[in-house]
Design an enzyme around this catalytic site. Sequence first.
Site, PDB file in Angstrom:
ATOM      1  N   SER A 136      36.577 -96.458  81.993  1.00 28.78           N
ATOM      2  CA  SER A 136      36.763 -96.677  80.565  1.00 28.78           C
ATOM      3  C   SER A 136      38.206 -96.710  80.093  1.00 28.78           C
ATOM      4  O   SER A 136      38.569 -96.094  79.093  1.00 28.78           O
ATOM      5  CB  SER A 136      35.991 -95.621  79.774  1.00 28.78           C
ATOM      6  OG  SER A 136      35.374 -96.269  78.724  1.00 28.78           O
ATOM      7  N   SER A 137      39.014 -97.467  80.824  1.00 29.02           N
ATOM      8  CA  SER A 137      40.386 -97.666  80.363  1.00 29.02           C
ATOM      9  C   SER A 137      40.384 -98.391  79.026  1.00 29.02           C
ATOM     10  O   SER A 137      41.266 -98.167  78.193  1.00 29.02           O
ATOM     11  CB  SER A 137      41.193 -98.452  81.398  1.00 29.02           C
ATOM     12  OG  SER A 137      40.725 -99.778  81.514  1.00 29.02           O
ATOM     13  N   SER A 138      39.386 -99.235  78.785  1.00 28.36           N
ATOM     14  CA  SER A 138      39.351 -99.981  77.514  1.00 28.36           C
ATOM     15  C   SER A 138      39.146 -99.024  76.337  1.00 28.36           C
ATOM     16  O   SER A 138      39.845 -99.136  75.326  1.00 28.36           O
ATOM     17  CB  SER A 138      38.273-101.062  77.532  1.00 28.36           C
ATOM     18  OG  SER A 138      36.992-100.502  77.713  1.00 28.36           O
ATOM     19  N   GLU A 176      35.421-103.340  69.964  1.00 31.59           N
ATOM     20  CA  GLU A 176      35.135-103.906  71.293  1.00 31.59           C
ATOM     21  C   GLU A 176      33.948-104.875  71.220  1.00 31.59           C
ATOM     22  O   GLU A 176      33.963-105.942  71.828  1.00 31.59           O
ATOM     23  CB  GLU A 176      34.881-102.792  72.331  1.00 31.59           C
ATOM     24  CG  GLU A 176      34.685-103.351  73.730  1.00 31.59           C
ATOM     25  CD  GLU A 176      35.019-102.381  74.862  1.00 31.59           C
ATOM     26  OE1 GLU A 176      35.725-101.382  74.642  1.00 31.59           O
ATOM     27  OE2 GLU A 176      34.568-102.663  75.994  1.00 31.59           O
ATOM     28  N   ASP A 188      31.393 -94.628  75.681  1.00 35.22           N
ATOM     29  CA  ASP A 188      32.782 -94.568  76.143  1.00 35.22           C
ATOM     30  C   ASP A 188      33.719 -94.049  75.060  1.00 35.22           C
ATOM     31  O   ASP A 188      34.484 -93.109  75.266  1.00 35.22           O
ATOM     32  CB  ASP A 188      33.259 -95.958  76.583  1.00 35.22           C
ATOM     33  CG  ASP A 188      32.470 -96.472  77.764  1.00 35.22           C
ATOM     34  OD1 ASP A 188      31.618 -95.716  78.275  1.00 35.22           O
ATOM     35  OD2 ASP A 188      32.689 -97.628  78.164  1.00 35.22           O
TER      36      ASP A 188
HETATM   37  P1  ADP Z   1      37.099-100.253  82.080  1.00 36.35           P
HETATM   38  O1  ADP Z   1      36.980 -99.873  80.656  1.00 36.35           O
HETATM   39  O2  ADP Z   1      35.914 -99.819  82.882  1.00 36.35           O
HETATM   40  O3  ADP Z   1      38.362 -99.826  82.726  1.00 36.35           O
HETATM   41  P2  ADP Z   1      37.046-102.882  80.950  1.00 36.35           P
HETATM   42  O4  ADP Z   1      36.876-104.231  81.545  1.00 36.35           O
HETATM   43  O5  ADP Z   1      36.097-102.459  79.892  1.00 36.35           O
HETATM   44  O6  ADP Z   1      37.057-101.838  82.156  1.00 36.35           O
HETATM   45  O7  ADP Z   1      38.497-102.756  80.316  1.00 36.35           O
HETATM   46  C1  ADP Z   1      39.642-103.084  81.057  1.00 36.35           C
HETATM   47  C2  ADP Z   1      40.609-103.873  80.188  1.00 36.35           C
HETATM   48  O8  ADP Z   1      41.207-103.019  79.200  1.00 36.35           O
HETATM   49  C3  ADP Z   1      41.775-104.413  80.974  1.00 36.35           C
HETATM   50  O9  ADP Z   1      41.463-105.642  81.590  1.00 36.35           O
HETATM   51  C4  ADP Z   1      42.839-104.562  79.876  1.00 36.35           C
HETATM   52  O10 ADP Z   1      42.607-105.741  79.128  1.00 36.35           O
HETATM   53  C5  ADP Z   1      42.554-103.377  78.969  1.00 36.35           C
HETATM   54  N1  ADP Z   1      43.420-102.233  79.348  1.00 36.35           N
HETATM   55  C6  ADP Z   1      43.007-101.054  79.822  1.00 36.35           C
HETATM   56  N2  ADP Z   1      44.058-100.221  80.081  1.00 36.35           N
HETATM   57  C7  ADP Z   1      45.163-100.906  79.746  1.00 36.35           C
HETATM   58  C8  ADP Z   1      46.577-100.614  79.787  1.00 36.35           C
HETATM   59  N3  ADP Z   1      47.035 -99.442  80.226  1.00 36.35           N
HETATM   60  N4  ADP Z   1      47.420-101.568  79.359  1.00 36.35           N
HETATM   61  C9  ADP Z   1      46.959-102.748  78.927  1.00 36.35           C
HETATM   62  N5  ADP Z   1      45.677-103.081  78.871  1.00 36.35           N
HETATM   63  C10 ADP Z   1      44.760-102.184  79.274  1.00 36.35           C
HETATM   64 MG    MG Z   2      35.465-100.581  79.286  1.00 37.44          MG
END
Ligand code: ADP
Ligand code: MG
Length: 397
Positions: A136-138, A176, A188
């Site tokens: 959940s980086s997003s 989102e 998330d």
């Molecule tokens: P997850 O949430 O499981 O990591 P997602 O596909 O939902 O995967 O979200 C990933 C996307 O979020 C990345 O492709 C990017 O667009 C954005 N993102 C996440 N972390 C960063 C960051 N540190 N800097 C820039 N964009 C980010």
């Molecule tokens: Mg995500």
Amino acid sequence: MLDLTTLFIERFGTSTAEQSVQYYFSPGRVNLIGEHIDYNGGQVLPIAISQGIRAAVRPTTNKLIRIQSINNNGELTVDIDTEGFAKRPNNWMNYPLGVIYKLWKSQQKLKKHLRIFETGFEMLIDSNLPMGSGLSSSAALEVVVAYVLFNQSYKKNLNQNDFMRVTLAILCQKAENDFVGVKCGIMDQFAVAMSKQNHALLLECDTLRYQYVPFQMRKYAMVILNTNKPRALADSKYNERKAECEQALNIIKKHSAIKQLCEATLNDLDFIDNPTLLRRARHVITENTRVTQTAKALIEGNWIQVGELLNLSHQSLRDDYEVTGFELDTLSSIARHTEGCVGSRMTGAGFGGCAIAIVKNELLEDFKITVANEYHKQTGLRLGIYDVSAQDGVKEL
Ligand code: ADP
Ligand code: MG
């Protein structure tokens, strides 16, 4: 913090206005159990993890919002005066922009003037969360931006304010869903905004009722195991499974007065003739029960029981829900058969991404080496490993 400060100054320069830089941290999250049931009225049990996004932020007065990421190229520049909220081709920018836009729309609707839109800020983020691996980086990105916007706008202490935190989680989910265009559930953003250290968050996705459950491992440790296999099929299969659940629900509804599939019982499965739909519904019903059982086992500190429930969850996701795939099955099977492990399962949408495992403390280091070697041997892929502890949600440092 020195590194981020230096990089911030390199990118945005020193300030003439004597504004000092503030720091924030927004964690990733991992779901212990309760997979693919959020859209069926079910409950989930995530924890916030120690990996996440750090942000350095400096308020300005020029009515510009500028955001850069150390992990991605380009700068998101939003000119507030010209309402520059159009979607950007550089997709990562749409996560923060969606949040800004949603807040802008809600202030218009409420006919309010939020301070942040009279001022502005510069922001640099840096992350140690893998992107697109199900941690959940997003949501971490959305929530840290929302937290900064709220922090600059309201004179309330967000640290103590659950109402504001829930509000910002919902705002981020909407951003989102509607702006980025990813139909995720609320888990998330809610986990990133609301988690508490040493606790898991038991959340009813439908009603947003939540409860904190102790998460203290003592003799055991938890690790996240990253397959490093991109979740290629996840989106299309997600929609397919959602549709199958709807079909199963419609069949059961003809006989039972239920609104959501998670309210069904195993007896209701007798009404379903189609074997595929029956298995999908069986996963949903049994998984929801496993969440309740896991929460109880956590309260009792019974990690053996938690481990068994993780194993059963994986089995159900593999055989009944069919969202695991070769890498996740191989990995969780290796983990389960390695000494010291009391349970392992895939976590997240499936078809790649991550698994979790519970391991006896004294065998943890050997476990990591064995599993990484064996996984590489069987799949040709490198394994990512992260230690897990239950952390607080987003905060100002
Ligand atoms: P997850 O949430 O499981 O990591 P997602 O596909 O939902 O995967 O979200 C990933 C996307 O979020 C990345 O492709 C990017 O667009 C954005 N993102 C996440 N972390 C960063 C960051 N540190 N800097 C820039 N964009 C980010
Ligand atoms: Mg995500």
